[in-house]
Scaffold this motif. Structure first.
Motif, short mmCIF file in Angstrom:
data_model
loop_
_atom_site.label_atom_id
_atom_site.label_comp_id
_atom_site.label_asym_id
_atom_site.label_seq_id
_atom_site.Cartn_x
_atom_site.Cartn_y
_atom_site.Cartn_z
N SER A 1 -30.66 -46.05 23.00
CA SER A 1 -29.61 -45.08 22.65
C SER A 1 -28.63 -45.53 21.58
CB SER A 1 -28.82 -44.65 23.90
OG SER A 1 -29.68 -44.08 24.86
N PHE A 2 -28.84 -46.66 20.92
CA PHE A 2 -27.92 -47.04 19.84
C PHE A 2 -28.02 -46.03 18.71
CE2 PHE A 2 -27.61 -50.83 22.19
CZ PHE A 2 -26.54 -51.57 21.71
N LEU A 3 -26.87 -45.72 18.12
CA LEU A 3 -26.78 -44.70 17.08
C LEU A 3 -26.33 -45.31 15.77
CD1 LEU A 3 -24.98 -41.92 19.17
CD2 LEU A 3 -27.43 -42.31 18.95
N ARG A 4 -26.89 -44.82 14.65
CA ARG A 4 -26.49 -45.28 13.32
C ARG A 4 -25.36 -44.37 12.84
NH1 ARG A 4 -28.47 -48.32 8.53
NH2 ARG A 4 -30.36 -48.84 9.73
N CYS A 5 -24.17 -44.97 12.67
CA CYS A 5 -23.04 -44.16 12.20
C CYS A 5 -22.77 -44.34 10.71
CB CYS A 5 -21.77 -44.45 13.01
SG CYS A 5 -21.23 -46.17 12.94
N ASN A 6 -23.28 -45.42 10.13
CA ASN A 6 -23.32 -45.56 8.68
C ASN A 6 -24.33 -46.64 8.34
OD1 ASN A 6 -22.04 -48.17 8.60
ND2 ASN A 6 -20.04 -47.19 8.72
N SER A 7 -24.45 -46.98 7.07
CA SER A 7 -25.50 -47.93 6.67
C SER A 7 -25.25 -49.33 7.18
CB SER A 7 -25.62 -47.95 5.14
OG SER A 7 -24.39 -48.35 4.55
N CYS A 8 -24.04 -49.61 7.67
CA CYS A 8 -23.69 -50.97 8.10
C CYS A 8 -23.64 -51.14 9.61
CB CYS A 8 -22.31 -51.36 7.54
SG CYS A 8 -22.23 -51.37 5.75
N TYR A 9 -23.59 -50.04 10.39
CA TYR A 9 -23.34 -50.16 11.81
C TYR A 9 -24.36 -49.44 12.68
CZ TYR A 9 -18.53 -51.47 10.44
OH TYR A 9 -17.43 -52.08 9.90
N LEU A 10 -24.72 -50.08 13.77
CA LEU A 10 -25.35 -49.42 14.92
C LEU A 10 -24.35 -49.51 16.06
CD1 LEU A 10 -29.03 -50.78 15.09
CD2 LEU A 10 -28.33 -48.43 14.64
N GLY B 1 -12.36 -37.46 13.77
CA GLY B 1 -12.79 -37.33 12.38
C GLY B 1 -13.93 -38.29 12.08
N TYR B 2 -13.66 -39.23 11.19
CA TYR B 2 -14.67 -40.22 10.81
C TYR B 2 -14.42 -41.58 11.46
CZ TYR B 2 -16.33 -36.87 7.36
OH TYR B 2 -16.86 -35.74 6.75
N ASP B 3 -13.49 -41.63 12.41
CA ASP B 3 -13.16 -42.88 13.09
C ASP B 3 -13.76 -42.90 14.49
OD1 ASP B 3 -11.67 -43.76 10.94
OD2 ASP B 3 -9.79 -42.95 11.73
N ILE B 4 -14.42 -44.00 14.84
CA ILE B 4 -14.93 -44.22 16.20
C ILE B 4 -14.05 -45.29 16.84
CG2 ILE B 4 -16.84 -45.04 17.61
CD1 ILE B 4 -18.74 -44.16 15.38
N ARG B 5 -13.36 -44.93 17.90
CA ARG B 5 -12.54 -45.88 18.63
C ARG B 5 -13.35 -46.42 19.81
NH1 ARG B 5 -7.22 -43.59 21.04
NH2 ARG B 5 -6.71 -43.43 18.82
N LEU B 6 -13.48 -47.75 19.87
CA LEU B 6 -14.26 -48.40 20.91
C LEU B 6 -13.38 -48.82 22.08
CD1 LEU B 6 -16.42 -50.53 18.48
CD2 LEU B 6 -17.13 -48.44 19.65
N GLN C 1 -24.72 -35.00 16.06
CA GLN C 1 -25.80 -34.32 16.77
C GLN C 1 -26.44 -35.26 17.79
OE1 GLN C 1 -28.32 -33.02 13.52
NE2 GLN C 1 -27.37 -31.00 13.43
N GLU C 2 -26.70 -36.50 17.38
CA GLU C 2 -27.30 -37.49 18.29
C GLU C 2 -26.35 -37.83 19.43
OE1 GLU C 2 -28.39 -40.77 15.86
OE2 GLU C 2 -30.18 -39.80 15.06
N MET C 3 -25.06 -37.92 19.12
CA MET C 3 -24.06 -38.20 20.14
C MET C 3 -24.00 -37.07 21.17
SD MET C 3 -21.88 -40.58 21.00
CE MET C 3 -20.63 -40.71 22.28
N ASN C 4 -24.06 -35.85 20.70
CA ASN C 4 -24.03 -34.70 21.62
C ASN C 4 -25.28 -34.65 22.48
OD1 ASN C 4 -21.50 -33.68 20.90
ND2 ASN C 4 -22.33 -32.55 19.16
N ILE C 5 -26.42 -35.03 21.91
CA ILE C 5 -27.65 -35.09 22.70
C ILE C 5 -27.52 -36.15 23.78
CG2 ILE C 5 -30.10 -35.74 22.62
CD1 ILE C 5 -30.19 -34.45 19.81
N TRP C 6 -26.99 -37.31 23.40
CA TRP C 6 -26.80 -38.39 24.37
C TRP C 6 -25.87 -37.96 25.50
CZ3 TRP C 6 -22.69 -41.39 26.14
CH2 TRP C 6 -23.04 -42.53 26.86
N PRO D 1 -22.22 -39.17 4.73
CA PRO D 1 -23.62 -38.70 4.81
C PRO D 1 -24.20 -38.74 6.21
CG PRO D 1 -23.32 -40.25 2.98
CD PRO D 1 -22.08 -40.32 3.82
N LYS D 2 -23.69 -39.64 7.07
CA LYS D 2 -24.25 -39.79 8.41
C LYS D 2 -23.54 -38.93 9.45
CE LYS D 2 -27.20 -43.28 7.68
NZ LYS D 2 -28.65 -43.18 7.94
N LYS D 3 -22.43 -38.31 9.12
CA LYS D 3 -21.57 -37.66 10.11
C LYS D 3 -22.31 -36.58 10.91
CE LYS D 3 -17.79 -36.47 12.33
NZ LYS D 3 -16.60 -35.89 11.69
N LYS D 4 -22.99 -35.67 10.23
CA LYS D 4 -23.65 -34.56 10.93
C LYS D 4 -24.73 -35.07 11.88
CE LYS D 4 -26.06 -30.17 10.20
NZ LYS D 4 -26.58 -29.20 9.18
#
Length: 241
Positions: free
Chosen positions: A186-195, A206-211, A229-234, A222-225
């Protein structure tokens, strides 16, 4: 190790007491571990929106609307592995906990001694469960990380940095190859640098993920949509690592 605990209790004084007992236990006996407590005062709402991302649920039996026994039966249809402990003043119903594979019950008014006996057993069970791990080949040697302890992984050139709930580890590798290896986790790619591990997400603004450890990482435009979608599926499937 991070333990996620839910308290389902409609009486605030009782949920406050349990929160205090949990804090005392981890401070006095399990300070090497971390914990996160979420309180719910309505069993029906808890079940309706339940995601299988708790390790332990402390569940009152006598509540308005859906009672604890019915809630436990509904929860078992969504999550067969979470530990359930009933907290009740209705000892005559506690034996029914066997029907939902409960890990036990604690009678009200809850004493710290009774609570301690039960939570020791539960934490012991959780610690001995086989965990899915990722193996890192580091200069210092080999490290096996429980996947559920990883909050996110970042890449810088050919170096992967694993940010866990307690420490940071580095090893060489490809983020794309790692993403393929972790596809079933279930790891998700939120940009080219992060899983990012969705279990470690506290909020998205918005574009910030708070852990859950207080860090913030970015979602790229580019990865937001696709990410949302993947987060909502999860969230909808209630996956549990």
């Amino acid at each position: 190790m991070l333990f996620r605990i839910a308290i389902v209790e409609d009486e605030k004084k009782d949920s406050d007491l349990l929160e205090n007992y949990i804090a005392r236990y981890f401070s006095e006996e399990a300070s090497e571990n971390r914990y996160q407590v979420t309180v719910f005062n309505n069993a029906g709402v808890f079940v309706e929106h339940y995601r299988a991302d708790f390790d332990l649920i402390l569940l009152d039996i006598q509540m308005p609307g859906m009672n604890g026994m019915d809630a436990a039966a509904a929860l078992r249809k969504k999550d067969s592995s979470v530990l359930l402990v009933f907290v009740t003043n209705m000892a005559q119903y506690a034996v029914k906990g066997y029907d939902v594979n409960a890990a036990g019950f604690i009678l009200k008014p809850v004493s710290y001694y009774d609570f301690l006996l039960r939570i020791r057993k539960c934490i012991g069970i959780l610690q001995t469960r086989t965990e899915e791990c990722v193996t890192l080949n580091m200069k210092q040697g080999i490290v096996r990380l429980p996947i559920r302890s990883i909050l996110y992984i970042e890449v810088n050139r050919h170096m992967l940095t694993y940010h866990t709930t307690k420490e940071v580890f580095q090893a060489t590798g490809s983020l794309s190859e790692l993403e393929a290896d972790l596809r079933g986790s279930s790891f998700l790619r939120c940009n080219s640098c992060y899983l990012v591990n969705p279990r470690g997400i506290q909020a998205i603004f918005g574009y910030d993920i708070r852990l859950i450890n207080g860090e913030t990482i970015q979602i790229s435009h580019p990865k937001k949509k696709a990410f949302m979608q993947e987060m909502n599926i999860w969230l909808g499937e209630g996956k549990n690592l």
